[in-house]
Design a protein around this motif. Structure first.
Motif, PDB file in Angstrom:
ATOM      1  N   ALA A   1     -11.073 -25.464  22.342  1.00  0.00           N
ATOM      2  CA  ALA A   1     -11.648 -26.707  22.864  1.00  0.00           C
ATOM      3  C   ALA A   1     -12.709 -27.335  21.959  1.00  0.00           C
ATOM      4  O   ALA A   1     -13.010 -28.519  22.111  1.00  0.00           O
ATOM      5  CB  ALA A   1     -12.257 -26.447  24.241  1.00  0.00           C
ATOM      6  N   THR A   2     -13.262 -26.580  21.026  1.00  0.00           N
ATOM      7  CA  THR A   2     -14.395 -27.100  20.262  1.00  0.00           C
ATOM      8  C   THR A   2     -13.995 -28.237  19.316  1.00  0.00           C
ATOM      9  O   THR A   2     -12.874 -28.270  18.806  1.00  0.00           O
ATOM     10  CB  THR A   2     -15.094 -25.983  19.456  1.00  0.00           C
ATOM     11  N   THR A   3     -14.946 -29.121  19.098  1.00  0.00           N
ATOM     12  CA  THR A   3     -14.778 -30.166  18.080  1.00  0.00           C
ATOM     13  C   THR A   3     -15.577 -29.814  16.826  1.00  0.00           C
ATOM     14  O   THR A   3     -15.576 -30.572  15.865  1.00  0.00           O
ATOM     15  CB  THR A   3     -15.244 -31.538  18.618  1.00  0.00           C
ATOM     16  N   GLU A   4     -16.244 -28.665  16.856  1.00  0.00           N
ATOM     17  CA  GLU A   4     -17.009 -28.229  15.684  1.00  0.00           C
ATOM     18  C   GLU A   4     -16.051 -27.744  14.602  1.00  0.00           C
ATOM     19  O   GLU A   4     -14.932 -27.309  14.884  1.00  0.00           O
ATOM     20  CB  GLU A   4     -17.998 -27.130  16.072  1.00  0.00           C
ATOM     21  N   GLU A   5     -16.515 -27.788  13.359  1.00  0.00           N
ATOM     22  CA  GLU A   5     -15.712 -27.368  12.213  1.00  0.00           C
ATOM     23  C   GLU A   5     -15.679 -25.838  12.168  1.00  0.00           C
ATOM     24  O   GLU A   5     -16.728 -25.187  12.149  1.00  0.00           O
ATOM     25  CB  GLU A   5     -16.338 -27.923  10.927  1.00  0.00           C
ATOM     26  N   ILE A   6     -14.471 -25.273  12.167  1.00  0.00           N
ATOM     27  CA  ILE A   6     -14.276 -23.826  12.082  1.00  0.00           C
ATOM     28  C   ILE A   6     -13.556 -23.538  10.774  1.00  0.00           C
ATOM     29  O   ILE A   6     -12.516 -24.143  10.491  1.00  0.00           O
ATOM     30  CB  ILE A   6     -13.413 -23.306  13.266  1.00  0.00           C
ATOM     31  N   TRP A   7     -14.112 -22.632   9.967  1.00  0.00           N
ATOM     32  CA  TRP A   7     -13.459 -22.200   8.723  1.00  0.00           C
ATOM     33  C   TRP A   7     -13.125 -20.727   8.848  1.00  0.00           C
ATOM     34  O   TRP A   7     -14.041 -19.934   9.094  1.00  0.00           O
ATOM     35  CB  TRP A   7     -14.363 -22.420   7.523  1.00  0.00           C
ATOM     36  N   PRO A   8     -11.907 -20.299   8.708  1.00  0.00           N
ATOM     37  CA  PRO A   8     -10.738 -21.102   8.368  1.00  0.00           C
ATOM     38  C   PRO A   8     -10.261 -21.906   9.577  1.00  0.00           C
ATOM     39  O   PRO A   8     -10.416 -21.488  10.733  1.00  0.00           O
ATOM     40  CB  PRO A   8      -9.689 -20.074   7.960  1.00  0.00           C
ATOM     41  N   ARG A   9      -9.687 -23.043   9.300  1.00  0.00           N
ATOM     42  CA  ARG A   9      -9.211 -23.922  10.372  1.00  0.00           C
ATOM     43  C   ARG A   9      -8.097 -23.262  11.181  1.00  0.00           C
ATOM     44  O   ARG A   9      -7.899 -23.595  12.342  1.00  0.00           O
ATOM     45  CB  ARG A   9      -8.746 -25.240   9.778  1.00  0.00           C
ATOM     46  N   ASP A  10      -7.372 -22.342  10.568  1.00  0.00           N
ATOM     47  CA  ASP A  10      -6.280 -21.652  11.264  1.00  0.00           C
ATOM     48  C   ASP A  10      -6.714 -20.258  11.737  1.00  0.00           C
ATOM     49  O   ASP A  10      -5.923 -19.332  11.791  1.00  0.00           O
ATOM     50  CB  ASP A  10      -5.040 -21.577  10.385  1.00  0.00           C
ATOM     51  N   LEU A  11      -7.978 -20.138  12.144  1.00  0.00           N
ATOM     52  CA  LEU A  11      -8.532 -18.853  12.556  1.00  0.00           C
ATOM     53  C   LEU A  11      -7.731 -18.195  13.678  1.00  0.00           C
ATOM     54  O   LEU A  11      -7.428 -17.006  13.611  1.00  0.00           O
ATOM     55  CB  LEU A  11      -9.993 -19.030  13.002  1.00  0.00           C
ATOM     56  N   LEU A  12      -7.361 -18.943  14.699  1.00  0.00           N
ATOM     57  CA  LEU A  12      -6.629 -18.335  15.817  1.00  0.00           C
ATOM     58  C   LEU A  12      -5.234 -17.884  15.393  1.00  0.00           C
ATOM     59  O   LEU A  12      -4.741 -16.864  15.882  1.00  0.00           O
ATOM     60  CB  LEU A  12      -6.566 -19.287  17.005  1.00  0.00           C
ATOM     61  N   ALA A  13      -4.610 -18.601  14.488  1.00  0.00           N
ATOM     62  CA  ALA A  13      -3.300 -18.166  13.989  1.00  0.00           C
ATOM     63  C   ALA A  13      -3.433 -16.843  13.245  1.00  0.00           C
ATOM     64  O   ALA A  13      -2.585 -15.958  13.378  1.00  0.00           O
ATOM     65  CB  ALA A  13      -2.685 -19.233  13.092  1.00  0.00           C
ATOM     66  N   ILE A  14      -4.513 -16.683  12.475  1.00  0.00           N
ATOM     67  CA  ILE A  14      -4.754 -15.415  11.778  1.00  0.00           C
ATOM     68  C   ILE A  14      -5.029 -14.321  12.807  1.00  0.00           C
ATOM     69  O   ILE A  14      -4.481 -13.223  12.717  1.00  0.00           O
ATOM     70  CB  ILE A  14      -5.928 -15.549  10.785  1.00  0.00           C
ATOM     71  N   ARG A  15      -5.843 -14.615  13.813  1.00  0.00           N
ATOM     72  CA  ARG A  15      -6.160 -13.636  14.866  1.00  0.00           C
ATOM     73  C   ARG A  15      -4.888 -13.150  15.547  1.00  0.00           C
ATOM     74  O   ARG A  15      -4.757 -11.971  15.873  1.00  0.00           O
ATOM     75  CB  ARG A  15      -7.118 -14.278  15.884  1.00  0.00           C
ATOM     76  N   ASP A  16      -3.920 -14.033  15.724  1.00  0.00           N
ATOM     77  CA  ASP A  16      -2.678 -13.669  16.402  1.00  0.00           C
ATOM     78  C   ASP A  16      -1.777 -12.773  15.551  1.00  0.00           C
ATOM     79  O   ASP A  16      -0.777 -12.252  16.048  1.00  0.00           O
ATOM     80  CB  ASP A  16      -1.915 -14.927  16.827  1.00  0.00           C
ATOM     81  N   LEU A  17      -2.132 -12.558  14.283  1.00  0.00           N
ATOM     82  CA  LEU A  17      -1.343 -11.706  13.400  1.00  0.00           C
ATOM     83  C   LEU A  17      -1.694 -10.225  13.522  1.00  0.00           C
ATOM     84  O   LEU A  17      -1.031  -9.382  12.918  1.00  0.00           O
ATOM     85  CB  LEU A  17      -1.529 -12.132  11.931  1.00  0.00           C
TER      86      LEU A  17
ATOM     87  N   THR B   1     -29.269 -21.088   5.175  1.00  0.00           N
ATOM     88  CA  THR B   1     -28.093 -21.897   5.519  1.00  0.00           C
ATOM     89  C   THR B   1     -27.353 -21.409   6.760  1.00  0.00           C
ATOM     90  O   THR B   1     -26.732 -22.216   7.451  1.00  0.00           O
ATOM     91  CB  THR B   1     -27.095 -21.952   4.350  1.00  0.00           C
ATOM     92  N   MET B   2     -27.382 -20.123   7.041  1.00  0.00           N
ATOM     93  CA  MET B   2     -26.672 -19.574   8.204  1.00  0.00           C
ATOM     94  C   MET B   2     -27.650 -19.573   9.380  1.00  0.00           C
ATOM     95  O   MET B   2     -28.494 -18.695   9.494  1.00  0.00           O
ATOM     96  CB  MET B   2     -26.116 -18.186   7.900  1.00  0.00           C
ATOM     97  N   THR B   3     -27.526 -20.578  10.234  1.00  0.00           N
ATOM     98  CA  THR B   3     -28.562 -20.874  11.219  1.00  0.00           C
ATOM     99  C   THR B   3     -28.315 -20.309  12.619  1.00  0.00           C
ATOM    100  O   THR B   3     -29.196 -20.415  13.472  1.00  0.00           O
ATOM    101  CB  THR B   3     -28.753 -22.398  11.313  1.00  0.00           C
ATOM    102  N   ALA B   4     -27.143 -19.752  12.863  1.00  0.00           N
ATOM    103  CA  ALA B   4     -26.855 -19.196  14.194  1.00  0.00           C
ATOM    104  C   ALA B   4     -25.616 -18.316  14.114  1.00  0.00           C
ATOM    105  O   ALA B   4     -24.890 -18.336  13.112  1.00  0.00           O
ATOM    106  CB  ALA B   4     -26.617 -20.322  15.205  1.00  0.00           C
ATOM    107  N   HIS B   5     -25.398 -17.555  15.166  1.00  0.00           N
ATOM    108  CA  HIS B   5     -24.152 -16.804  15.320  1.00  0.00           C
ATOM    109  C   HIS B   5     -23.744 -16.864  16.791  1.00  0.00           C
ATOM    110  O   HIS B   5     -24.571 -17.117  17.669  1.00  0.00           O
ATOM    111  CB  HIS B   5     -24.282 -15.357  14.816  1.00  0.00           C
ATOM    112  N   HIS B   6     -22.455 -16.658  17.004  1.00  0.00           N
ATOM    113  CA  HIS B   6     -21.940 -16.754  18.377  1.00  0.00           C
ATOM    114  C   HIS B   6     -20.644 -15.962  18.476  1.00  0.00           C
ATOM    115  O   HIS B   6     -19.825 -15.985  17.565  1.00  0.00           O
ATOM    116  CB  HIS B   6     -21.682 -18.232  18.726  1.00  0.00           C
ATOM    117  N   TRP B   7     -20.478 -15.262  19.602  1.00  0.00           N
ATOM    118  CA  TRP B   7     -19.220 -14.596  19.924  1.00  0.00           C
ATOM    119  C   TRP B   7     -18.353 -15.622  20.646  1.00  0.00           C
ATOM    120  O   TRP B   7     -18.634 -15.983  21.785  1.00  0.00           O
ATOM    121  CB  TRP B   7     -19.457 -13.374  20.799  1.00  0.00           C
ATOM    122  N   TRP B   8     -17.287 -16.103  20.002  1.00  0.00           N
ATOM    123  CA  TRP B   8     -16.439 -17.171  20.531  1.00  0.00           C
ATOM    124  C   TRP B   8     -15.254 -16.606  21.315  1.00  0.00           C
ATOM    125  O   TRP B   8     -14.526 -15.756  20.816  1.00  0.00           O
ATOM    126  CB  TRP B   8     -15.886 -18.006  19.382  1.00  0.00           C
TER     127      TRP B   8
END
Length: 186
Positions: free
Chosen positions: A145-161, A131-138
């Protein structure tokens, strides 16, 4: 978690349900990129894909920190220590309705600063390999800018913590109850 690749999804109300504690880890390299894995649910056509942080369930007898360290090693090949983990930054309860199971996870999010490295999937389970078909350093701009689904959706807000070095730890941000299902639970 017992997610297995399936060819046809069962009816939503017949899927087994489980609940578990899970640790998610934001691995951020020296270029401030976040490592994510492209996961999928092959029981649905067309197959949905979503990007996730490394991490997973806490095994019986494990501490949260032990689980986070183990999951990072299994999913990425990177060896870290418990003292490398910063956090938890945030916590939430999330429901994932996969085609074959509905999983409710009590999640905590941790942060690890690391050097960029070549990801190894040698520790992936059979299900993860399917099921895990790729990885990427974002980079941040890619995530914004991405339109792809990111889980968690609030990833950048968590990163900013992530606290500045030398600052006192604070209570994890409570992200509440979230539904990130691909197949809505009945």
């Amino acid at each position: 978690m017992t997610r297995l690749p399936v060819l046809a999804a069962p009816e939503p109300d017949t899927r087994p349900r489980n609940r578990r504690r899970a640790m998610r880890v934001l691995l951020v390299d020296e270029e401030d990129r976040i490592l994510l894995f492209r996961d999928s649910d092959p029981g649905i056509t067309p197959v949905p894909v979503f990007w996730i942080t490394p991490g997973g369930g806490v095994d019986p007898g494990e501490s949260d920190l032990q689980a986070a360290v183990r999951e990072v090693a299994e999913e990425t090949g990177l060896a870290i220590g418990e003292d490398d983990l910063v956090g938890p930054l945030a916590a939430r309860v999330v429901v994932h309705g996969y085609s074959d199971v509905v999983t409710t996870q009590d999640e905590q999010f941790w942060f690890v600063r690391c050097r960029s490295f070549e990801v190894s999937t040698a520790g992936h389970t059979e299900v993860e390999l399917a099921t895990m078909t790729a990885h990427h350093w974002w980079r941040r701009d890619e995530l914004e800018a991405t339109t792809e689904e990111i889980w968690p959706r609030d990833l950048l807000a968590i990163r900013d913590l992530v606290p500045e070095p030398g600052t006192a730890p604070r209570e994890p941000l409570d992200l509440g109850d979230v539904d990130e299902s691909t197949v809505a639970p009945a």
